[in-house]
Scaffold this motif. Structure first.
Motif, PDB file in Angstrom:
ATOM      1  N   LYS A 194      -2.744  -5.747-121.490  1.00 43.71           N
ATOM      2  CA  LYS A 194      -1.777  -4.850-120.870  1.00 43.71           C
ATOM      3  C   LYS A 194      -2.187  -3.393-120.992  1.00 43.71           C
ATOM      4  O   LYS A 194      -2.760  -2.975-121.976  1.00 43.71           O
ATOM      5  N   ASP A 195      -1.875  -2.681-119.980  1.00 49.48           N
ATOM      6  CA  ASP A 195      -2.189  -1.265-120.042  1.00 49.48           C
ATOM      7  C   ASP A 195      -1.065  -0.628-120.810  1.00 49.48           C
ATOM      8  O   ASP A 195       0.096  -0.932-120.591  1.00 49.48           O
ATOM      9  N   GLY A 202      -5.364  -5.716-125.778  1.00 46.49           N
ATOM     10  CA  GLY A 202      -5.567  -7.156-125.614  1.00 46.49           C
ATOM     11  C   GLY A 202      -4.703  -7.926-126.593  1.00 46.49           C
ATOM     12  O   GLY A 202      -4.512  -7.504-127.722  1.00 46.49           O
ATOM     13  N   TYR A 203      -4.197  -9.008-126.162  1.00 43.68           N
ATOM     14  CA  TYR A 203      -3.333  -9.816-127.021  1.00 43.68           C
ATOM     15  C   TYR A 203      -4.010 -11.143-127.323  1.00 43.68           C
ATOM     16  O   TYR A 203      -4.457 -11.819-126.399  1.00 43.68           O
ATOM     17  N   TYR A 204      -4.037 -11.447-128.536  1.00 34.90           N
ATOM     18  CA  TYR A 204      -4.709 -12.684-128.944  1.00 34.90           C
ATOM     19  C   TYR A 204      -3.821 -13.503-129.849  1.00 34.90           C
ATOM     20  O   TYR A 204      -3.018 -12.973-130.600  1.00 34.90           O
ATOM     21  N   ARG A 205      -4.004 -14.753-129.795  1.00 34.38           N
ATOM     22  CA  ARG A 205      -3.245 -15.589-130.711  1.00 34.38           C
ATOM     23  C   ARG A 205      -4.205 -16.610-131.274  1.00 34.38           C
ATOM     24  O   ARG A 205      -5.287 -16.828-130.735  1.00 34.38           O
ATOM     25  N   LYS A 234      -2.843 -11.232-132.855  1.00 33.52           N
ATOM     26  CA  LYS A 234      -3.377  -9.903-133.128  1.00 33.52           C
ATOM     27  C   LYS A 234      -3.506  -9.147-131.825  1.00 33.52           C
ATOM     28  O   LYS A 234      -3.576  -9.722-130.756  1.00 33.52           O
ATOM     29  N   GLN A 235      -3.490  -7.867-131.932  1.00 38.41           N
ATOM     30  CA  GLN A 235      -3.602  -7.022-130.757  1.00 38.41           C
ATOM     31  C   GLN A 235      -4.786  -6.105-130.999  1.00 38.41           C
ATOM     32  O   GLN A 235      -4.946  -5.569-132.071  1.00 38.41           O
ATOM     33  N   VAL A 236      -5.543  -5.960-130.014  1.00 36.46           N
ATOM     34  CA  VAL A 236      -6.718  -5.122-130.183  1.00 36.46           C
ATOM     35  C   VAL A 236      -6.699  -4.011-129.160  1.00 36.46           C
ATOM     36  O   VAL A 236      -6.525  -4.249-127.985  1.00 36.46           O
ATOM     37  N   GLN A 237      -6.828  -2.856-129.645  1.00 33.49           N
ATOM     38  CA  GLN A 237      -6.823  -1.731-128.737  1.00 33.49           C
ATOM     39  C   GLN A 237      -7.901  -0.733-129.071  1.00 33.49           C
ATOM     40  O   GLN A 237      -8.051  -0.311-130.194  1.00 33.49           O
ATOM     41  N   ARG A 238      -8.576  -0.354-128.094  1.00 31.70           N
ATOM     42  CA  ARG A 238      -9.652   0.598-128.332  1.00 31.70           C
ATOM     43  C   ARG A 238      -9.064   1.989-128.413  1.00 31.70           C
ATOM     44  O   ARG A 238      -8.159   2.336-127.679  1.00 31.70           O
ATOM     45  N   SER A 239      -9.599   2.718-129.291  1.00 35.59           N
ATOM     46  CA  SER A 239      -9.086   4.067-129.478  1.00 35.59           C
ATOM     47  C   SER A 239      -9.445   4.960-128.306  1.00 35.59           C
ATOM     48  O   SER A 239     -10.492   4.836-127.709  1.00 35.59           O
ATOM     49  N   GLY A 258     -16.808  -9.177-123.022  1.00 36.40           N
ATOM     50  CA  GLY A 258     -15.958  -8.550-122.059  1.00 36.40           C
ATOM     51  C   GLY A 258     -16.275  -7.135-121.917  1.00 36.40           C
ATOM     52  O   GLY A 258     -16.763  -6.516-122.786  1.00 36.40           O
ATOM     53  N   ILE A 259     -15.979  -6.647-120.813  1.00 38.41           N
ATOM     54  CA  ILE A 259     -16.245  -5.304-120.651  1.00 38.41           C
ATOM     55  C   ILE A 259     -15.070  -4.511-120.859  1.00 38.41           C
ATOM     56  O   ILE A 259     -15.078  -3.529-121.508  1.00 38.41           O
ATOM     57  N   ASN A 260     -14.037  -4.899-120.302  1.00 35.53           N
ATOM     58  CA  ASN A 260     -12.913  -4.072-120.533  1.00 35.53           C
ATOM     59  C   ASN A 260     -12.173  -4.498-121.714  1.00 35.53           C
ATOM     60  O   ASN A 260     -11.294  -3.856-122.141  1.00 35.53           O
TER      61      ASN A 260
END
Length: 384
Positions: free
Chosen positions: A144-145, A154-157, A170-175, A360-362
DNA sequence: CCCATTTGACCTTG
DNA sequence: CAAGGTCAAATGGG
């Protein structure tokens, strides 16, 4: 969950011994001209952590219940049986009602699940794409943006959610600023037997990260293996996950267990790279079985935010296979943790080859991150 | 063909 | 209501 059983007691003792060991190491360092200031500080920090852990253990064992209800007023929870959830993730689309309630419950639970954040930094110079894998296998279920954020989240389970009802996510977000840093928010504890210490269980080779199976509980042994693995360079960094879990479990304190474990048993480690930042980071292979054990033995409980926020930096380059087995009486126990505390760690991931299949790229789940080749790494001032 | 990821719709939360 | 989080059909890779 709260009572101090043999396990806890053992852990307690173990922790104390650890502290002692660290103190000894520190002493050695003090006498050694070659030891760096960082190394010493590190040890001091660890010793403190160790104490804190012990204290938290002690306090928690006596008053957990209070904490729970106390915290955030989310008294809920705990008791319900997640089993319903777990059993079948969701009913068919047909039933709205059912679905709703289920949903709601899940949500509620979600709220009381422990949550902690970690910052992982991927070192551009190195293997780049492979940021660390925390030792668990995750499946992405959404992206999700986020408002204000340049990069999507990104959302992961947990991959084993359906099978074992493991609700960890877990949620992963690039700074935004530093693309090499990822904020990872973990939620819930793994109830799956994913990182089973010794479970020979059916591991499918196909899966990329199964790690851990062959690890022994013996810390030393473990360590050795790690070293070994390190050279191989593939792997994931184990400990953080553990740690996190760990600290979560410890409820109150936990602040930097991570770091301390990191080196406990491997004092003088030297790492290849010499970049400045690396030095300030703790780089040893961090794995600690100690932590593992620790955490396993603890059952979740409420945790209170540590008085001081803790931050630790790691250089993640080694693998991690941490295994933890859990022995909770029932898998659901962890759901009971009331509020989340926010712990932040920064892990500097130096490398790690990834075996993740996709890159992944994005998105940057863990195994795939990509960055600017040109990015120069200078170490930003880390925080304290 | 199986399975993980993608992606837009749907649901919850504040 | 907007933002965030999750679902699940579609898509694509192996």
């Amino acid at each position: 969950m709260a009572k101090m059983g043999d396990w806890e007691q053992k852990n307690l003792i173990h922790e104390l011994k650890l502290g002692m060991e660290l103190a000894k190491q520190l002493q050695l360092h003090l006498n050694s001209p070659s030891s760096s200031r960082e190394a010493r500080e590190m040890l001091v920090q660890k010793i403190q952590d160790s104490y804190q852990k012990v204290l938290s253990m002690l306090s928690s064992s006596s008053s957990m219940v209070d904490h729970q209800t106390h915290n955030a007023g989310v008294g809920i929870g705990m008791s319900e049986s997640p089993s319903s959830l777990n059993g079948s993730p969701r009913s068919e689309d047909s039933d709205r009602d059912l679905k709703d309630t289920e949903y709601r419950d899940a949500t509620k639970k979600r709220n009381c699940m422990p949550r902690w954040t970690k910052q992982v930094r991927v070192n551009p110079g190195m293997g780049l794409e492979g940021p660390l894998d925390d030792g668990f296998s995750w499946r992405k279920y959404g992206q999700k943006d986020i408002l204000g954020a340049k990069h999507p989240r990104g959302y992961y389970r947990c991959t084993h959610r359906n099978v074992q009802g493991c609700l960890a996510t877990k949620q992963v977000q690039r700074s935004d600023e530093d693309p090499t840093i990822f904020d990872i928010t973990y939620r819930g504890k793994h109830t799956c037997s994913q990182a089973p210490e010794i479970l020979p269980q059916t591991r499918q080779p196909s899966e990329n990260q199964e790690q851990n199976t062959n690890i022994n509980i013996d810390p030393h042994h473990f360590y050795q293996q790690h070293q070994h693995q390190q050279t191989l360079q593939e792997n994931k960094l184990p400990s953080q996950e553990l740690l996190s879990t760990f600290r979560r479990d410890l409820k109150v304190i936990t602040q930097d267990l991570d770091s301390h474990q990191t080196e406990l048993q491997f004092p003088p480690f030297h790492f290849p790279s010499t970049s400045a930042d690396q030095n300030r980071v703790i780089s040893p292979p961090m794995v600690d079985s100690t932590a593992t054990t620790f955490m396993e033995s603890f059952s979740p409980s409420a945790f209170m935010p540590p008085s001081s926020a803790s931050t630790s930096y790691f250089s993640a380059s080694s693998s991690g296979v941490l295994h933890h087995h859990y022995n909770y009486g029932s898998p659901n126990q962890n759901l009971q943790i009331p509020e989340a505390t926010g712990h932040h760690h920064i892990i500097s991931a130096a490398t790690s080859a990834t075996n993740s299949p996709s890159i992944g790229i994005n998105d940057f789940p863990f195994g795939n991150v990509e960055f600017d080749p040109n990015f120069t790494f200078d170490n930003p001032g880390f925080l304290h």
